[in-house]
Design an enzyme around this catalytic site. Sequence first.
Site: not given
Length: 246
Positions: A153-155
Site C-alpha cells: 500500500v505504501y509503495a
Amino acid sequence: MTQVQKKIAIVTGAARGIGAAVAQRLASDGFAVVINYASSSAEADASVENLVKAGHQAIAVKADVSKAEDVRRIFDITEQKLGTVDVLVNNAGIMKVMPLADTSDEVFEQTFSINVQGTFNTLREAATRLNNGGRIINFSTSVVGTNLPGYAVYAGTKAAVETFTRVFSKELRGRNITVNAVAPGPIATDLFLNGKSDELIQQFSKAAPLERLGQPEDIAKAVSFLAGPDGGWVNGQILRANGGLV
Ligand code: NAP
C-alpha cells in the site's frame, strides 16, 4: 540598504524527520521557509525560533495536507506573510508496514489520503500559485524499486506520486517550473525506526553497498540540489537517494 527579496519555499511535514532537515538546509541556501506541520506544533515553533535566531526567515503553518482547504490556507498565509511561492517540497507522508492481506480499509484510506491526495492537493494549488521558474520536489521511496513484502500500500501511494511527477512536469510546459521526486532508501527517522527490532535495523543498515542508514541531511542535500541553481536542467525525474540499494 534595500533588502533583497528571498525566494520562498514551502516544505510540508517539516517539523521533524526529513522535512525538518530540508527546511533547515533550504534556509541555509537562502530561502525563506514555510514549515508546515499537522500535529507537531512544539517542534515547528522551535524550528522557526532557531531559524530566525540564526538570521533566516521562517514561519510555521498548521495544515493537514490531505484536506484541500488546509492546503489553500498554506499558500494564502505564505502569500500574506512572505510572498509568492518559488519552491514546493511535498515531504509529508506516512508509512504503515503490513502484508496487503492484513491491511484495514482505514489504513489504506489514510495512507492514500495523506501520501497521494496530499501531494495532489499541493500540486493542484501550485499549478496556479507557484512563480514561473519555480521548483517542485515530491517524495517517493526506493521501495517502489525493491518491492519488499509488507510495503504494497505504501509503495503503491508512492508509485502514484512518481507518475504525478512525470505527468505534471509536462503539464507545466512554458512556465519554466521543474517537477522531480526524491526517492530515499531507509533513513533514520521515526517513520523508518518505529516498530523495528535492532536486528532488523542492522539488516537494513547493511543492505546498501554504502553500508549505513541514510540520515535526513543526506536527503536534504538532494532536495537542495533540485531546488537550487545547479538542478535546473533536471525535470520529470525520480532521484533515488539510497546509498546504492536499488
Ligand atoms: P516522519 O519522521 O514520520 O515525519 C513525517 C512528517 O510528515 C511529520 O512532519 C508529520 O507531521 C508529517 N505529516 C504526516 N501526516 C501529515 C498530514 N496529514 N499533513 C501534514 N503533514 C503530515 O517521516 P520521514 O521519514 O521524515 O518521511 C518524510 C518523507 O520521506 C515521507 O514522504 C516518507 O514517505 C518519505 N520516505 C522516508 C523514508 C525513511 O526511511 N524515513 C524512506 C523513503 C521515503 P506532524 O509530526 O506535524 O504530524
